[in-house]
Structure formats: C-alpha cells, structure tokens
Design an enzyme around this catalytic site. Structure first.
Site, short mmCIF file in Angstrom:
data_model
loop_
_atom_site.label_atom_id
_atom_site.label_comp_id
_atom_site.label_asym_id
_atom_site.label_seq_id
_atom_site.Cartn_x
_atom_site.Cartn_y
_atom_site.Cartn_z
N TYR A 53 0.86 -1.20 0.00
CA TYR A 53 0.00 0.00 0.00
C TYR A 53 0.89 1.24 0.00
O TYR A 53 1.20 1.83 1.03
CB TYR A 53 -0.96 0.00 1.19
CG TYR A 53 -2.01 -1.10 1.14
CD1 TYR A 53 -2.25 -1.80 -0.04
CD2 TYR A 53 -2.75 -1.44 2.26
CE1 TYR A 53 -3.19 -2.81 -0.10
CE2 TYR A 53 -3.70 -2.45 2.20
CZ TYR A 53 -3.91 -3.14 1.03
OH TYR A 53 -4.84 -4.14 0.98
N HIS A 128 -0.78 -12.06 0.24
CA HIS A 128 -1.68 -11.07 -0.37
C HIS A 128 -2.46 -11.65 -1.56
O HIS A 128 -3.66 -11.42 -1.68
CB HIS A 128 -0.85 -9.86 -0.81
CG HIS A 128 -1.63 -8.59 -0.89
ND1 HIS A 128 -1.07 -7.36 -0.63
CD2 HIS A 128 -2.92 -8.32 -1.23
CE1 HIS A 128 -1.98 -6.41 -0.79
NE2 HIS A 128 -3.10 -6.97 -1.14
N GLN A 181 -9.04 -13.36 3.44
CA GLN A 181 -9.49 -12.01 3.05
C GLN A 181 -9.79 -12.00 1.56
O GLN A 181 -8.89 -12.11 0.74
CB GLN A 181 -8.39 -10.98 3.39
CG GLN A 181 -8.82 -9.57 3.08
CD GLN A 181 -7.81 -8.48 3.42
OE1 GLN A 181 -7.68 -7.51 2.68
NE2 GLN A 181 -7.12 -8.62 4.54
N1 LIG Z 1 -6.52 -8.27 -0.05
C1 LIG Z 1 -6.66 -7.51 -1.11
O1 LIG Z 1 -6.31 -7.88 -2.24
C2 LIG Z 1 -7.29 -6.16 -0.93
C3 LIG Z 1 -7.69 -5.41 -2.05
C4 LIG Z 1 -8.28 -4.17 -1.83
C5 LIG Z 1 -8.46 -3.72 -0.52
N2 LIG Z 1 -8.04 -4.46 0.54
C6 LIG Z 1 -8.21 -4.01 1.93
O2 LIG Z 1 -9.58 -3.78 2.15
C7 LIG Z 1 -9.77 -2.46 2.64
C8 LIG Z 1 -11.11 -1.92 2.20
O3 LIG Z 1 -11.20 -1.86 0.79
P1 LIG Z 1 -11.11 -0.46 -0.01
O4 LIG Z 1 -10.47 0.56 0.84
O5 LIG Z 1 -10.50 -0.80 -1.32
O6 LIG Z 1 -12.62 -0.13 -0.33
P2 LIG Z 1 -13.94 0.14 0.52
O7 LIG Z 1 -13.72 -0.16 1.94
O8 LIG Z 1 -15.03 -0.55 -0.19
O9 LIG Z 1 -14.14 1.69 0.28
C9 LIG Z 1 -13.24 2.61 0.84
C10 LIG Z 1 -13.81 3.99 0.72
O10 LIG Z 1 -15.07 4.02 1.37
C11 LIG Z 1 -15.28 5.27 1.90
N3 LIG Z 1 -16.06 5.06 3.13
C12 LIG Z 1 -15.73 4.27 4.17
N4 LIG Z 1 -16.71 4.26 5.11
C13 LIG Z 1 -17.67 5.10 4.65
C14 LIG Z 1 -18.92 5.51 5.16
N5 LIG Z 1 -19.36 5.04 6.33
N6 LIG Z 1 -19.66 6.38 4.43
C15 LIG Z 1 -19.21 6.84 3.23
N7 LIG Z 1 -18.02 6.47 2.68
C16 LIG Z 1 -17.26 5.62 3.39
C17 LIG Z 1 -13.93 5.86 2.23
O11 LIG Z 1 -13.96 7.22 1.90
P3 LIG Z 1 -12.88 8.29 2.42
O12 LIG Z 1 -11.59 7.90 1.75
O13 LIG Z 1 -13.44 9.58 1.95
O14 LIG Z 1 -12.79 8.15 3.91
C18 LIG Z 1 -12.97 5.03 1.41
O15 LIG Z 1 -12.26 5.73 0.45
C19 LIG Z 1 -8.57 -1.70 2.06
O16 LIG Z 1 -8.38 -0.46 2.69
C20 LIG Z 1 -7.50 -2.70 2.27
O17 LIG Z 1 -7.06 -2.70 3.62
C21 LIG Z 1 -7.46 -5.68 0.35
#
Ligand SMILES: NC(=O)c1ccc[n+]([C@@H]2O[C@H](COP(=O)([O-])OP(=O)(O)OC[C@H]3O[C@@H](n4cnc5c(N)ncnc54)[C@H](OP(=O)(O)O)[C@@H]3O)[C@@H](O)[C@H]2O)c1
Length: 287
Positions: A53, A128, A181
């Site tokens: 990240y 990952h 995950q």
């Molecule tokens: N293992 C993998 O391959 C993989 C891949 C992708 C992600 N991940 C992990 O999963 C986590 C979550 O996925 P993601 O960050 O890609 O997407 P997500 O959680 O679906 O969406 C993240 C976005 O949602 C917004 N958000 C969060 N809570 C909210 C709420 N209550 N109301 C309105 N908007 C809200 C945030 O906005 P703001 O930025 O404006 O706060 C953020 O930018 C990642 O951060 C990472 O740790 C893992």
C-alpha cells in the site's frame, strides 16, 4: 463495539482498511493520522495494511509506517490492537500491481514489514495474492516457517479459492490458518462460496472493498437501491447498512472498510450496533 475472533484473538467486529491512506488519491499524513485515531476512539482494534500500500517506487511499507506512527502517537491504550499486514504483492511505481509469492521474497518482505511496523512479531501476516508462477503450497510454506520462527503470530491468506483455503489449512497444520481475506460487497458477491467455507471451518473472513472500493463507495446508495431504502428506514448511511448486512452473513465475518477521513470510519464503526430484520436481510440478499 461488538467483537469477533481471528484465531484466538478478539478484535472489533469492524476493522479499518488502510489502503486509501497510501495509494492514489491519498491524503496528507496529518489527516491519515486523525483517521486512525478516530478509528481507535470508536473502538476499532483491527487495522488492515500491506507492504504494497504505497504509490511511488521505493516507498514500500508506506502504509505500515503510517499505521505504526499513528499507533505510537495515540494517547490511549493500543495494546489490544491487531495490525494485519500482507506480503506477496508489489507496486513498481507505474501504477501497476505485480506478484511475487516465492518463499525468498516472502521471507524478505516479512522482515521489512517487521521493521516498518516496529514490532518483534507481526500479529497477522497474510499472503496477499496467489502467484501463478509459484505452487501455492510453497508460498504458504513460507508463512509456516515464519510462524515457527515466531516472526508472525498468526497466518492468513487473501484472494484465495476454496482449494487454496484447503491447501493452506493442510500446509499450515491444524488450527494454524487464522483468516481469509477476499473481495465481497453488494456489487461483488462471488466470494460467497469462500465465505460459507470459512464459516464451516471457523476461519475469520475479512471482506475487502466491502463498500465497493475507493472512488465507488460514496455512490453505494445510488447503485444499490435496496441498501439506500433500508438505510433511509433506519436513518443511517447505506454504507453502514452494507457493513451490518456483511456482519449478519456469519459470525466469522469481519469487514475492513477503508477510510481516509475520520467521518468515514466513525460512521462505519457504528454498523456493529445496527440490527437488521430478517426481512431486510432477505431483501438485501436479493440485491
Ligand atoms: N486483499 C486484497 O487484495 C485487498 C484489495 C483491496 C483492498 N483491501 C483491503 O480492504 C480495505 C477496504 O477496501 P477499499 O479501501 O478498497 O474499499 P472500501 O472499503 O469498499 O471503500 C473505501 C472507501 O469508502 C469510503 N467510506 C468508508 N466508510 C464510509 C462511510 N461510512 N460512508 C461513506 N463512505 C465511506 C472511504 O472514503 P474516504 O476515503 O473519503 O474516507 C474510502 O475511500 C482496504 O483499505 C484494504 O485494507 C485488500
């Protein structure tokens, strides 16, 4: 905040995903630190990060260092916080994501993560993504060595099929696979088979991009009207309804919504206390 289990470790039912604070569109460091502190204030005790990240070449571990800095500067007790990181993905700096699941790389990556996080042992270390060039059992075998060496306390995998979950259980040995995950959200439900498999095996299932991903999460309500309508009935955000719906899928589910603003994680954390009726869950299950 309600709690759930990863292995024998109790964590908040809602975690914090660190990715939006370190990749494209990331905020300045002060806002990121405020976001992590807001999560801790809200009772979040699980933070998901990864060495990959980051944005530019040469800044591997950006998010891990950020999380470590935020934890160190928090005024309260952080001893119960589980930081889950990952290895096996790389970002060369041109916007792409590549994989290296070789045991040599995973060994080096885990050492670098230990330094970036400033810890003696990593709480949860996740492979990952499978590397098609490396037999899955070999990649997971590297996690087993790290467990045995005491460099990681728990092992997890990510982006895994049912076969890969079974291989990981076998290679790591009885009770040593702590978590899976995979992507899971209203828009992306094809990991439901792995979720059900984890529920049967008692493995924590961490849905990634639970709100549809960075850049799309804000429009969740307009893309999924059932979630918007249930949200209006409760007077809460459709994002909170989504997280409550995920929690209701099985006791092993622990969503990790990403955030780069305190307001987002404060709202998301409250999903732990939102009870949905079986009629609402049935409706959300259909779309
Ligand atoms: N293992 C993998 O391959 C993989 C891949 C992708 C992600 N991940 C992990 O999963 C986590 C979550 O996925 P993601 O960050 O890609 O997407 P997500 O959680 O679906 O969406 C993240 C976005 O949602 C917004 N958000 C969060 N809570 C909210 C709420 N209550 N109301 C309105 N908007 C809200 C945030 O906005 P703001 O930025 O404006 O706060 C953020 O930018 C990642 O951060 C990472 O740790 C893992």
């Amino acid at each position: 905040m309600h709690t759930r289990k990863i292995g024998q470790v109790t964590v908040s039912a809602i975690g914090l995903g660190g990715m939006p604070m370190s990749i494209e569109g990331r905020p300045d460091e002060a806002r990121s630190i405020r976001t992590v502190h807001a999560a801790l204030d809200a009772g979040v005790t699980l933070i998901d990060t990864a060495d990959a990240y980051h944005l530019h070449a040469g800044e591997t571990g950006h998010n891990e260092r950020l999380i470590a800095k935020a934890l160190a500067s928090y005024g309260g007790d952080t001893s119960e916080v589980l930081v889950a990181t990952k290895g096996g993905h790389l970002r060369p700096g041109d916007g792409s994501w590549t994989v290296d699941g070789s045991p040599e790389h995973l060994r080096e990556a885990a050492e670098a993560s230990l330094k970036a996080l400033g810890v003696d042992a990593i709480g949860l270390y996740q492979l990952h993504r499978p590397d098609p060039k490396v037999p899955y059992a070999e990649s997971v075998g590297a996690l087993k060595e790290l467990l045995e060496a005491g460099k990681i306390r728990m092992a997890g995998i990510s982006n895994a099929s049912i076969d890969q979950i079974d291989i990981a259980c076998h290679v790591l040995g009885e009770g040593n696979l702590a978590s899976v995950q995979n992507q899971f959200s209203p828009a992306f439900r094809s990991s439901e088979v792995e979720l059900r498999h984890c529920a049967r095996l008692g493995l924590a299932f961490l849905p990634w991009s639970p709100l549809g991903g960075i850049g799309r999460a804000g429009r969740l309500g307009s893309r999924h009207t059932a979630f918007q309508e249930v949200a209006e009935a409760h007077g809460v955000s459709p994002q909170r309804v989504t997280l409550a719906w995920l929690l209701a899928q099985a006791p092993v589910v622990i969503p990790i919504p990403g955030a780069s603003r305190p307001e987002s994680i404060i709202d998301s954390a409250q999903a732990s206390n939102l009870a949905l009726s079986s009629a609402e869950l049935a409706r959300l299950g259909r779309g």
